[in-house]
Design a protein around this motif. Structure first.
Motif, PDB file in Angstrom:
ATOM      1  N   THR A   1       2.233   1.764  -3.381  1.00  0.00           N
ATOM      2  CA  THR A   1       1.248   2.324  -4.317  1.00  0.00           C
ATOM      3  C   THR A   1       1.320   3.851  -4.307  1.00  0.00           C
ATOM      4  O   THR A   1       1.237   4.496  -5.358  1.00  0.00           O
ATOM      5  CB  THR A   1      -0.172   1.853  -3.937  1.00  0.00           C
ATOM      6  OG1 THR A   1      -0.216   0.427  -3.989  1.00  0.00           O
ATOM      7  CG2 THR A   1      -1.212   2.424  -4.900  1.00  0.00           C
TER       8      THR A   1
ATOM      9  N   GLU B   1       0.836  -1.203   0.000  1.00  0.00           N
ATOM     10  CA  GLU B   1       0.000   0.000   0.000  1.00  0.00           C
ATOM     11  C   GLU B   1       0.873   1.255   0.000  1.00  0.00           C
ATOM     12  O   GLU B   1       0.591   2.221  -0.724  1.00  0.00           O
ATOM     13  CB  GLU B   1      -0.912  -0.004   1.228  1.00  0.00           C
ATOM     14  CG  GLU B   1      -1.751   1.261   1.393  1.00  0.00           C
ATOM     15  CD  GLU B   1      -2.638   1.577   0.192  1.00  0.00           C
ATOM     16  OE1 GLU B   1      -2.837   2.780  -0.090  1.00  0.00           O
ATOM     17  OE2 GLU B   1      -3.107   0.628  -0.466  1.00  0.00           O
TER      18      GLU B   1
ATOM     19  N   GLU C   1       2.508   6.228  -7.585  1.00  0.00           N
ATOM     20  CA  GLU C   1       1.734   7.363  -8.071  1.00  0.00           C
ATOM     21  C   GLU C   1       2.588   8.629  -8.092  1.00  0.00           C
ATOM     22  O   GLU C   1       2.550   9.414  -9.053  1.00  0.00           O
ATOM     23  CB  GLU C   1       0.502   7.571  -7.175  1.00  0.00           C
ATOM     24  CG  GLU C   1      -0.408   8.715  -7.608  1.00  0.00           C
ATOM     25  CD  GLU C   1      -0.988   8.532  -8.998  1.00  0.00           C
ATOM     26  OE1 GLU C   1      -1.282   9.559  -9.656  1.00  0.00           O
ATOM     27  OE2 GLU C   1      -1.137   7.370  -9.442  1.00  0.00           O
TER      28      GLU C   1
ATOM     29  N   ASP D   1       5.839  -5.886  -5.353  1.00  0.00           N
ATOM     30  CA  ASP D   1       4.676  -6.761  -5.282  1.00  0.00           C
ATOM     31  C   ASP D   1       5.026  -7.886  -4.316  1.00  0.00           C
ATOM     32  O   ASP D   1       6.098  -7.893  -3.702  1.00  0.00           O
ATOM     33  CB  ASP D   1       4.286  -7.296  -6.668  1.00  0.00           C
ATOM     34  CG  ASP D   1       5.429  -8.025  -7.367  1.00  0.00           C
ATOM     35  OD1 ASP D   1       6.398  -8.434  -6.691  1.00  0.00           O
ATOM     36  OD2 ASP D   1       5.353  -8.196  -8.599  1.00  0.00           O
TER      37      ASP D   1
END
Length: 421
Positions: free
Chosen positions: A56, A53, A60, A78
Motif C-alpha cells: 500500500t 500493507e 501510494e 493482493d
C-alpha cells in the motif's frame, strides 16, 4: 547498523558476503535448499497482511510518481497475487536440483571417463523495476541453482520487496543456510546500481529486468557479464488461414489480460485476404475493450482507430495501446517482424502447418508461438515455477531463465593411472 550513505563500502561488503555464501551454497544439500524455499513460502503466506500493507505504501509512492495504470498493475499485490508468489516458491522447491546433474558422459579410447555436470554460476546480481514478485522469483531460482544473489529492486517496490525479502531470509535461517545467500540492497540510491555493474571481483553475472532504459544502461555500463532481458516488442500475425474464433480470443487475451507485462502483444499484423472478415472484427473488439488501436491507412478506416506513425512500428507500449497493419502475405509479416522485433516473443495465428513452419524457421525470437496467447511467455507457465527474466540474447541462456539456466558446467575426468602418449 550499516552506513547507507557510503555506497561503495556498502556494496563491497554485500559482495564479499555474497561470495562467501556462494562458496557454501555450491555444495549445500538439495534437501536444505528445498526446505529453505518451503519455509520462505510459509513465511510469505503467514505475513501476507504485512506484505499487502507494505505494498500500500509503494502504491501510494507510485501514484505520486505518476506511474501509468499498467505500471501500477505491475506493482500491485493482493492476496491472490501473494498466493501466486507462494505457489511459485513451492513449485521451485519441488523441482529437481540442477546442481550436480550429469548433462552427458562418455568414454574415450584413452581410458578416460568424462562427465559434464551442472555447477552454480556463483553470485548473481539482479536489478529490476516495479514488480515486487521478482524478489521472490529471483531469490528462489538463484538459491535452487546454488547461487548467492544480490537483489536491487526498483524504488517503487521498495517496501513490498523488503517485506518479501524478510520471508526469504526466514526460510534460509530455518534451513540452516547462510543468510547472506540472498541479500537485498537496502537503499533507493541509484549509485548502488552503478556500483553493482563494476563489481567484477564478487558478482559473476548481472540480470537486468525492466524497461529499455534500465536494460540499455546496464548493457552500456556493465563490466560484469549480462543476461539481457530486453523489451517485449511482441507481434501477432493473423494469417489468411487463421481460425476467426481462435484469432479473436487469442488477440484479446494477448493485449488486454495484463497490458504491462513483457508478453503483452504490441503489434498486430493482418493478412490482406482476411481484413474484411477476421481483421474488422478483431479491431472493433479491441476498440470496444478500450484499447487504443494505432492503425495503418487500410485499418484506419475502421471507426475508433487512430492513424499510426512510423514510430509505432517497433514500439513497446506496456499500456492499452496496439499498433495494427495489413500485410500482403506471410513473407511480408516475417520481414516486418525481423525488422522491428526485439527477439522476445512473436506469434502466428494459422491452421496451415507449412506457413507455421516457415514462420518458425525464419524468425529467431527467443519464444515463438502458434495459436496461443503471448501472455504465456512466462517461466511459470513454462513449468519453471518462476523466472528471473526472459533472456533475448543468444549467449548462455535464452527465453525464460529458470533455475537450470542459472547454472554453468564443469568436466569431471576420471582415469586409472592413465597417461598420454
Amino acid at each position: 547498523m550499516k552506513d547507507l550513505t557510503d555506497i561503495p563500502a556498502l556494496m563491497h561488503d554485500i559482495g564479499l558476503r555474497a561470495k562467501a555464501a556462494a562458496r557454501e551454497l555450491a555444495y549445500a544439500p538439495a534437501e536444505r535448499k528445498q526446505a529453505a524455499l518451503i519455509g520462505a513460502a510459509d513465511a510469505v503466506w503467514a505475513n501476507r497482511a504485512a506484505i499487502i500493507e507494505a505494498n500500500t505504501q509503494d502504491m501510494e509512492y507510485g501514484r505520486k510518481k505518476g506511474l501509468t495504470d499498467a505500471m501500477l498493475d505491475r506493482l500491485m499485490l493482493d492476496e491472490g497475487r501473494i498466493r501466486g508468489i507462494v505457489d511459485g516458491l513451492r513449485t521451485v522447491a519441488e523441482q529437481p536440483d540442477p546442481v550436480g546433474q550429469v548433462m552427458t558422459e562418455w568414454d574415450r579410447p584413452s581410458g578416460l571417463h568424462i562427465k559434464r555436470v551442472r555447477t552454480p554460476l556463483g553470485v548473481i546480481g539482479v536489478i529490476y523495476e516495479s514488480r515486487p514478485n521478482v524478489t521472490a522469483d529471483a531469490g528462489a531460482l538463484c538459491l535452487k541453482a546454488g547461487n548467492a544473489v544480490i537483489l536491487r529492486g526498483g524504488s517503487e517496490s521498495f517496501h513490498s520487496s523488503g517485506a518479501i525479502y524478510d520471508c526469504l531470509v526466514e526460510g534460509l535461517r530455518a534451513a540452516g543456510l547462510p543468510e547472506d545467500a540472498i541479500q537485498r540492497v537496502p537503499t533507493r540510491d541509484r549509485a548502488a546500481v552503478s556500483e553493482m555493474l563494476t563489481m567484477t571481483e564478487t558478482i559473476d553475472v548481472i540480470v537486468p529486468r525492466g524497461g529499455k532504459g534500465l536494460v540499455g544502461l546496464v548493457q552500456r555500463e556493465a563490466r560484469v557479464p549480462v543476461f539481457a532481458h530486453l523489451e517485449g516488442i511482441v507481434h501477432i500475425y493473423v494469417d489468411k488461414h487463421a481460425d476467426p474464433v481462435k484469432a479473436l480470443n487469442v488477440i484479446l487475451n494477448a493485449k488486454t489480460r495484463r497490458t504491462g507485462v513483457c508478453g503483452a502483444a504490441e503489434c498486430l499484423l493482418i493478412h490482406k485476404d482476411v481484413v474484411d472478415t477476421i481483421g474488422q472484427g478483431v479491431i472493433r473488439a479491441l476498440v470496444d475493450a478500450g484499447v487504443e488501436v494505432r492503425a495503418d491507412a487500410t485499418l484506419h478506416t475502421i471507426e475508433g482507430t487512430i492513424a499510426a506513425t512510423e514510430a509505432d512500428w517497433g514500439a513497446e507500449y506496456l499500456d492499452s495501446i496496439i499498433a495494427a497493419k495489413v500485410v500482403d502475405d506471410a513473407d511480408a509479416a516475417i520481414a516486418h517482424i525481423n525488422r522491428y522485433s526485439s527477439n522476445h516473443t512473436d506469434c502466428i495465428l494459422t491452421e496451415d502447418d507449412a506457413t507455421a513452419d516457415t514462420f518458425f524457421e525464419q524468425i529467431d525470437s527467443a519464444i515463438l508461438m502458434r495459436n496461443a496467447s503471448t501472455q504465456f511467455a512466462d517461466g511459470g507457465e513454462f513449468g519453471m515455477g518462476a523466472e528471473i527474466g526472459i533472456a533475448t540474447g543468444k549467449m548462455h541462456a535464452r527465453g525464460p531463465v529458470g533455475a537450470e539456466q542459472l547454472t554453468s558446467f564443469k568436466y569431471i575426468v576420471v582415469g586409472d593411472g592413465t597417461t598420454r602418449s
